[in-house]
Design a protein around this motif. Structure first.
Motif, PDB file in Angstrom:
ATOM      1  N   ALA A 195      35.695  35.982  49.390  1.00 22.18           N
ATOM      2  CA  ALA A 195      36.943  35.263  49.120  1.00 22.18           C
ATOM      3  C   ALA A 195      36.740  34.296  47.958  1.00 22.18           C
ATOM      4  N   THR A 196      35.575  33.640  47.913  1.00 15.36           N
ATOM      5  CA  THR A 196      35.240  32.747  46.796  1.00 15.36           C
ATOM      6  C   THR A 196      35.177  33.530  45.489  1.00 15.36           C
ATOM      7  N   PHE A 197      34.608  34.736  45.544  1.00 12.46           N
ATOM      8  CA  PHE A 197      34.540  35.585  44.343  1.00 12.46           C
ATOM      9  C   PHE A 197      35.931  35.859  43.792  1.00 12.46           C
ATOM     10  N   PHE A 198      36.853  36.266  44.645  1.00  9.75           N
ATOM     11  CA  PHE A 198      38.193  36.606  44.158  1.00  9.75           C
ATOM     12  C   PHE A 198      38.934  35.367  43.654  1.00  9.75           C
ATOM     13  N   GLU A 199      38.681  34.226  44.268  1.00 11.51           N
ATOM     14  CA  GLU A 199      39.278  32.975  43.771  1.00 11.51           C
ATOM     15  C   GLU A 199      38.728  32.631  42.384  1.00 11.51           C
ATOM     16  N   ALA A 200      37.404  32.772  42.203  1.00  5.74           N
ATOM     17  CA  ALA A 200      36.786  32.489  40.903  1.00  5.74           C
ATOM     18  C   ALA A 200      37.262  33.476  39.849  1.00  5.74           C
ATOM     19  N   LYS A 201      37.431  34.725  40.242  1.00  8.75           N
ATOM     20  CA  LYS A 201      37.928  35.754  39.322  1.00  8.75           C
ATOM     21  C   LYS A 201      39.342  35.424  38.856  1.00  8.75           C
ATOM     22  N   ALA A 202      40.197  35.031  39.801  1.00 15.86           N
ATOM     23  CA  ALA A 202      41.577  34.666  39.457  1.00 15.86           C
ATOM     24  C   ALA A 202      41.600  33.445  38.546  1.00 15.86           C
ATOM     25  N   ALA A 203      40.707  32.474  38.797  1.00 13.54           N
ATOM     26  CA  ALA A 203      40.658  31.267  37.964  1.00 13.54           C
ATOM     27  C   ALA A 203      40.222  31.598  36.541  1.00 13.54           C
ATOM     28  N   CYS A 204      39.212  32.441  36.395  1.00 12.14           N
ATOM     29  CA  CYS A 204      38.747  32.856  35.066  1.00 12.14           C
ATOM     30  C   CYS A 204      39.864  33.565  34.303  1.00 12.14           C
ATOM     31  N   GLU A 205      40.582  34.449  34.983  1.00  9.30           N
ATOM     32  CA  GLU A 205      41.650  35.197  34.326  1.00  9.30           C
ATOM     33  C   GLU A 205      42.810  34.282  33.949  1.00  9.30           C
ATOM     34  N   ALA A 206      43.134  33.321  34.818  1.00  9.34           N
ATOM     35  CA  ALA A 206      44.232  32.391  34.534  1.00  9.34           C
ATOM     36  C   ALA A 206      43.906  31.494  33.341  1.00  9.34           C
ATOM     37  N   GLU A 207      42.630  31.131  33.210  1.00 15.05           N
ATOM     38  CA  GLU A 207      42.209  30.237  32.127  1.00 15.05           C
ATOM     39  C   GLU A 207      41.819  30.990  30.864  1.00 15.05           C
ATOM     40  N   GLY A 208      41.847  32.331  30.926  1.00 11.91           N
ATOM     41  CA  GLY A 208      41.446  33.125  29.771  1.00 11.91           C
ATOM     42  C   GLY A 208      39.960  33.057  29.496  1.00 11.91           C
ATOM     43  N   ARG A 209      39.179  32.758  30.531  1.00  6.06           N
ATOM     44  CA  ARG A 209      37.728  32.623  30.373  1.00  6.06           C
ATOM     45  C   ARG A 209      37.068  33.994  30.541  1.00  6.06           C
ATOM     46  N   ASP A 210      36.183  34.354  29.606  1.00  4.10           N
ATOM     47  CA  ASP A 210      35.490  35.631  29.687  1.00  4.10           C
ATOM     48  C   ASP A 210      34.504  35.640  30.849  1.00  4.10           C
ATOM     49  N   TYR A 211      34.390  36.787  31.492  1.00  2.79           N
ATOM     50  CA  TYR A 211      33.375  36.961  32.529  1.00  2.79           C
ATOM     51  C   TYR A 211      32.966  38.426  32.535  1.00  2.79           C
ATOM     52  N   THR A 212      31.770  38.680  33.011  1.00  6.38           N
ATOM     53  CA  THR A 212      31.265  40.047  33.077  1.00  6.38           C
ATOM     54  C   THR A 212      31.701  40.683  34.384  1.00  6.38           C
ATOM     55  N   ALA A 213      32.325  41.847  34.297  1.00  6.29           N
ATOM     56  CA  ALA A 213      32.762  42.533  35.516  1.00  6.29           C
ATOM     57  C   ALA A 213      31.549  42.863  36.380  1.00  6.29           C
ATOM     58  N   PRO A 214      31.642  42.698  37.695  1.00  5.51           N
ATOM     59  CA  PRO A 214      30.501  42.991  38.575  1.00  5.51           C
ATOM     60  C   PRO A 214      30.041  44.433  38.403  1.00  5.51           C
ATOM     61  N   PRO A 215      28.736  44.667  38.332  1.00  4.58           N
ATOM     62  CA  PRO A 215      28.241  46.028  38.066  1.00  4.58           C
ATOM     63  C   PRO A 215      28.597  47.036  39.147  1.00  4.58           C
ATOM     64  N   LEU A 216      28.766  46.559  40.397  1.00  9.65           N
ATOM     65  CA  LEU A 216      29.082  47.475  41.493  1.00  9.65           C
ATOM     66  C   LEU A 216      30.592  47.687  41.637  1.00  9.65           C
ATOM     67  N   GLY A 217      31.397  46.970  40.859  1.00 11.68           N
ATOM     68  CA  GLY A 217      32.834  47.180  40.853  1.00 11.68           C
ATOM     69  C   GLY A 217      33.608  46.268  41.796  1.00 11.68           C
ATOM     70  N   THR A 218      34.840  45.941  41.410  1.00  9.26           N
ATOM     71  CA  THR A 218      35.701  45.091  42.231  1.00  9.26           C
ATOM     72  C   THR A 218      36.163  45.775  43.519  1.00  9.26           C
ATOM     73  N   PRO A 219      36.505  47.095  43.508  1.00  7.70           N
ATOM     74  CA  PRO A 219      36.941  47.717  44.770  1.00  7.70           C
ATOM     75  C   PRO A 219      35.917  47.591  45.893  1.00  7.70           C
ATOM     76  N   LEU A 220      34.624  47.644  45.569  1.00  7.65           N
ATOM     77  CA  LEU A 220      33.603  47.497  46.603  1.00  7.65           C
ATOM     78  C   LEU A 220      33.709  46.133  47.275  1.00  7.65           C
ATOM     79  N   ALA A 221      33.864  45.076  46.461  1.00  4.55           N
ATOM     80  CA  ALA A 221      33.980  43.727  47.015  1.00  4.55           C
ATOM     81  C   ALA A 221      35.228  43.604  47.877  1.00  4.55           C
ATOM     82  N   ARG A 222      36.325  44.191  47.436  1.00  2.00           N
ATOM     83  CA  ARG A 222      37.570  44.093  48.201  1.00  2.00           C
ATOM     84  C   ARG A 222      37.449  44.832  49.535  1.00  2.00           C
ATOM     85  N   PHE A 223      36.806  45.996  49.514  1.00  2.00           N
ATOM     86  CA  PHE A 223      36.636  46.749  50.763  1.00  2.00           C
ATOM     87  C   PHE A 223      35.742  45.975  51.729  1.00  2.00           C
TER      88      PHE A 223
END
Length: 372
Positions: A195-223
């Motif tokens: 849940a913290t990961f998705f909150e941090a991801k949303a914050a980075c996207e809202a602020e236009g801050r670059d981040y490296t996509a997780p190597p194992l993929g976002t769908p894995l984290a969501r599942f």
């Protein structure tokens, strides 16, 4: 020929396809020139996106990052959900960041910044955290979750991941720690971290801050977040259902994930062992088997709130995906649920038909187990 309005479309497509061939042959200078000719034909819509993508790829391979970025950004603006464009844009941004870092290193190569008081402790901590993240993800990819988990937790506690500039590191560390906790069966911890990961991801996207996509993929984290939340008890099932639906949308957006089993250097691309391992995780997270599990959980959640009728559609979808996925045990479990739901709805004929299919699936599973 360029003066012929109607001829410009096939002409642009020919130049664009020739550029793709040149890229595959690693003739990137020729590919860039072909893309420039294609642009003279004024391509539109999907044709324009392809030209921009190929032009950006060629410039990036030539080391012309400043030229590649605007081309790929324009392609991304035209087609925000295009996976190939997004991947190349992220690669270009990473290359630009690395080039800027190298330029800074060149300027200060002969200066000991730590002794001069020009390097803060936070910057040093950030570098240390990056090293820990690299080691942690290597352990995670090797299935060494017990070794990876404390490394990710150390990054979350470090000064380097604090403040706005540390958001990308917090994002990566919470992702990795959450995945490791899930694999270790620590569902409450996994749910909180992811849940913290998705909150941090949303914050980075809202602020236009670059981040490296997780190597194992976002769908894995969501599942994993959905399943961990589901495992915490029925009072958490409505939240789990929201995550499961989000997971299915993300899988749809990501599309099929290919396992990178091709040899290193295939089509001019270097493929590391880490990339191969990560591709297997992404493939499994977007597989028919994983989606079947998601629909099976949604069916159980729906039945709790709305009875058999509410549960039937997701149960059917789970059975279809289990059939397509080819895992015999999963197919038998999914098939067993449908006759129960049809019987609860009073549809005897459908219940008997599904019961026969379930019996056949169980017999197949038993035969497989006997052979093993």
């Amino acid at each position: 020929m360029l003066w012929d309005y109607f001829a410009r479309v096939p002409c642009a497509q020919c130049y664009s396809n020739a550029a793709l061939c040149a890229i595959k042959l690693a003739d990137h200078a020729h590919a860039a020139a072909l893309c420039e000719h294609a642009m003279e034909c004024r391509p539109e819509d999907g044709d324009l996106t392809k030209v921009l993508l190929r032009h950006g790829q060629a410039r990036l391979e030539l080391g012309e990052v400043d030229a590649a970025l605007p081309l790929l950004q324009r392609a991304a603006d035209k087609e925000p959900t295009n996976r190939a464009v997004r991947a190349e844009l992220l690669r270009a941004k990473a290359a630009a960041k690395a080039a800027a870092k190298e330029a800074d290193a060149h300027v200060f190569r002969h200066v000991d910044l730590s002794k001069s008081g020009l390097t803060s402790r936070r910057e040093a901590a950030a570098e240390e955290a990056e090293g820990q993240l690299e080691r942690a993800f290597a352990s995670l990819l090797d299935g060494e979750d017990a070794q990876a988990a404390p490394l990710f937790q150390a990054v979350l506690r470090s000064k380097g991941s604090g403040g706005p500039s540390g958001a990308p590191q917090r994002l990566a560390a919470s992702y990795g720690a959450g995945v490791a906790a899930y694999n270790l069966g620590r569902h409450a911890e996994s749910a909180a971290l992811l849940a913290t990961f998705f909150e941090a991801k949303a914050a980075c996207e809202a602020e236009g801050r670059d981040y490296t996509a997780p190597p194992l993929g976002t769908p894995l984290a969501r599942f994993y977040l959905a399943h961990s939340t589901y495992a915490l008890g029925r009072d958490r099932w409505p939240v789990a259902a929201d995550h499961l639906r989000a997971y299915l949308r993300e899988v749809e957006l990501a599309g099929p994930q290919r396992v990178l089993n091709m040899p290193n250097g295939w089509q001019g691309r270097a493929i590391s062992e880490g990339e191969r391992k990560a591709s297997r995780f992404r493939n499994r997270a977007c597989s028919d088997e994983a989606r079947a599990d998601a629909h099976a959980m949604l069916s159980l959640i729906a039945e709790q709130g709305g009875g058999a009728e509410a549960a039937l559609e997701d149960a059917r979808r789970a059975a279809e995906l289990a059939q397509a996925g080819g895992v015999v045990e999963q197919r038998a479990a999914a098939a067993e649920r449908l006759p129960q739901l049809h019987a609860a709805l009073g549809d005897t004929a459908a219940a008997e038909e599904q019961a026969a299919l379930a019996a056949a699936a169980h017999a197949e599973a038993a035969e497989k187990a006997a052979k093993e």
